[in-house]
Design an enzyme around this catalytic site. Structure first.
Site, short mmCIF file in Angstrom:
data_model
loop_
_atom_site.label_atom_id
_atom_site.label_comp_id
_atom_site.label_asym_id
_atom_site.label_seq_id
_atom_site.Cartn_x
_atom_site.Cartn_y
_atom_site.Cartn_z
N CYS A 115 -19.67 -19.27 64.46
CA CYS A 115 -19.14 -18.18 65.29
C CYS A 115 -19.08 -16.86 64.53
O CYS A 115 -19.15 -15.79 65.12
CB CYS A 115 -17.75 -18.52 65.80
SG CYS A 115 -17.69 -20.13 66.56
N HIS A 277 -15.34 -12.11 69.18
CA HIS A 277 -16.20 -13.27 69.45
C HIS A 277 -15.66 -13.96 70.71
O HIS A 277 -14.46 -14.16 70.86
CB HIS A 277 -16.16 -14.22 68.25
CG HIS A 277 -16.67 -15.58 68.55
ND1 HIS A 277 -17.93 -15.81 69.05
CD2 HIS A 277 -16.08 -16.81 68.43
CE1 HIS A 277 -18.09 -17.11 69.22
NE2 HIS A 277 -16.98 -17.74 68.87
N ASN A 307 -19.41 -19.49 75.61
CA ASN A 307 -19.43 -19.17 74.18
C ASN A 307 -20.86 -19.35 73.66
O ASN A 307 -21.35 -20.48 73.57
CB ASN A 307 -18.45 -20.10 73.46
CG ASN A 307 -18.41 -19.88 71.95
OD1 ASN A 307 -19.24 -19.17 71.39
ND2 ASN A 307 -17.45 -20.49 71.29
#
Ligand code: UT7
Length: 350
Positions: A115, A277, A307
């Site tokens: 991430c 994020h 995501n």
């Protein structure tokens, strides 16, 4: 000398997968997914026709066109992903070939960092630019998660969250101290490596746990990358301790943002746009409220894309710019937390 973003682009696959579609293949619901994550839909690439490399290539083309640079102007490539086409070689060289940009034999570096991959990549690029080594760096974050998720009920806490997509930026030097990357802050803590991880198949041989758990045979000769037990028990998918990741994320996001601001002698009130994020809308909202930012100072798109790991920040940054929400002189803060655990932030003066 500073590093500026000279161009940006992103690509998401055409196919939209709604939460409802998961209801027919696992025990989940649109209500659960929206309430816990904010996600309404995500994109999935075309299996066998699209890959992490090809998604990255489409984003890279858009970024090069936006920056007005040619393929062979690129003197370094950084590719961040956790869902590579191959275990090795990495997507950097595959994308270089895909885009027919091998003429100048530019170096291609693949980075992991999940991430936080885009922020780590930006930090690496920033150092190369500031030392004068490179003048046109192509940084890509891309994921084709849909090829590697457990779409049974057992994998539901992970598989409903992730989506496919790619974002890219072109980074160049600038003499103008009023623009560009102000700083980057990088952190990690490997204590939690297995709490959000894709472990098998791999070369660990049970070292971090016990070899019986994965059905490793006794051998003095290796050759046990994938065991029959892993296959039979379907231990070949990502796993996540969602609650722990959530708790750590809401602590580390504000910390690393404040740390970057302090280093630069700036305050939260100086931020014009925060691009977190996109892991969970509830995490982004928590960070927003903790920092006291207004809704129009935070860009969220997890509702539409899920995501996309290394791609969330460049996609969101590009969308925010295209929507006229980032303007010349603005202070943009990007921040991420995820597997490793790794986390980081960057401040960029637009
Ligand atoms: O970018 C990578 C970093 N990742 C993150 O930042 C993710 C951080 N964590 C999260 O976003 C959340 O923890 C999740 C969205 C993953 C899970 O939400 P939660 O509110 O923490 O749920 P939970 O894990 O505590 O699970 C609650 C219940 C459980 O059932 P029981 O034990 O209460 O009966 C789960 O089995 O929800 C169940 N559950 C689901 N139910 C329907 C888990 N996944 C699903 C699902 N559909 N997809």
């Amino acid at each position: 000398m500073r590093t500026k973003i000279a161009g940006m682009g992103y690509y998401v696959p055409e196919r939209i997968v709604s939460n409802k579609e998961f209801e027919s293949i696992m025990d989940t619901s649109d209500e659960w997914i929206q309430e816990r994550t904010g996600i309404k839909e995500r994109r999935f690439g075309k299996a066998h026709l699209e890959t992490t490399t090809t998604l990255g290539a489409r984003a890279a083309e858009a970024a090069m066109s936006d920056a007005g640079v040619e393929k062979n102007d690129i003197d370094f490539i950084i590719f961040a992903t956790l869902s590579p086409d191959y275990y090795f070689p990495g997507c950097g060289v595959l994308m270089q070939r895909e885009l027919k940009m091998t003429k100048n034999e530019a170096g291609a570096l693949d980075i992991r960092n999940q991430c936080s991959g885009f922020i780590y990549g930006l930090s690496i690029a920033d150092q190369f630019i500031k030392t004068g080594q490179y003048k046109n760096i192509l940084l890509v974050g891309a994921e084709m998660h849909s090829m590697g998720l457990d779409f049974s009920t057992r994998g539901r806490n992970v598989s409903v969250i992730f989506g496919d997509g790619a974002g890219a930026v072109i980074l160049q030097p600038t003499d103008d101290d009023s623009e560009g990357v102000v700083n980057t802050v990088l952190h990690s803590d490997g204590t939690y490596a297995e709490e959000l991880a894709f472990i098998n198949p791999g070369c660990h041989g049970g070292y971090h746990s016990n070899k019986e758990q994965y059905g490793y045979p006794d051998t003095d000769f290796g050759g046990v990358f994938l065991t029959q037990k892993m296959w039979d028990d379907q231990m070949i998918f990502p796993n996540m301790n969602g609650q722990l990741v959530f708790k750590m994320a809401i602590q580390k996001f504000p910390e690393v943002i404040i740390s970057g601001l302090n280093k630069a002698g700036l305050n939260v009130s100086d931020i014009n746009m925060l691009i977190p994020h996109q892991a969970n809308l509830r995490i982004s909202q928590f960070v927003q409220h903790k920092l006291g930012l207004r809704d129009d100072q935070v860009w969220n798109n997890i509702q539409r894309y899920g995501n996309t790991t290394a791609a969330t920040i460049p996609i969101a940054m590009c969308e925010a710019r295209d929507a006229g929400k980032i303007n010349k002189g603005d202070l943009v803060c990007i921040a991420a937390f995820g597997s490793g655990f790794t986390w980081g932030s960057a401040l960029i003066r637009w």
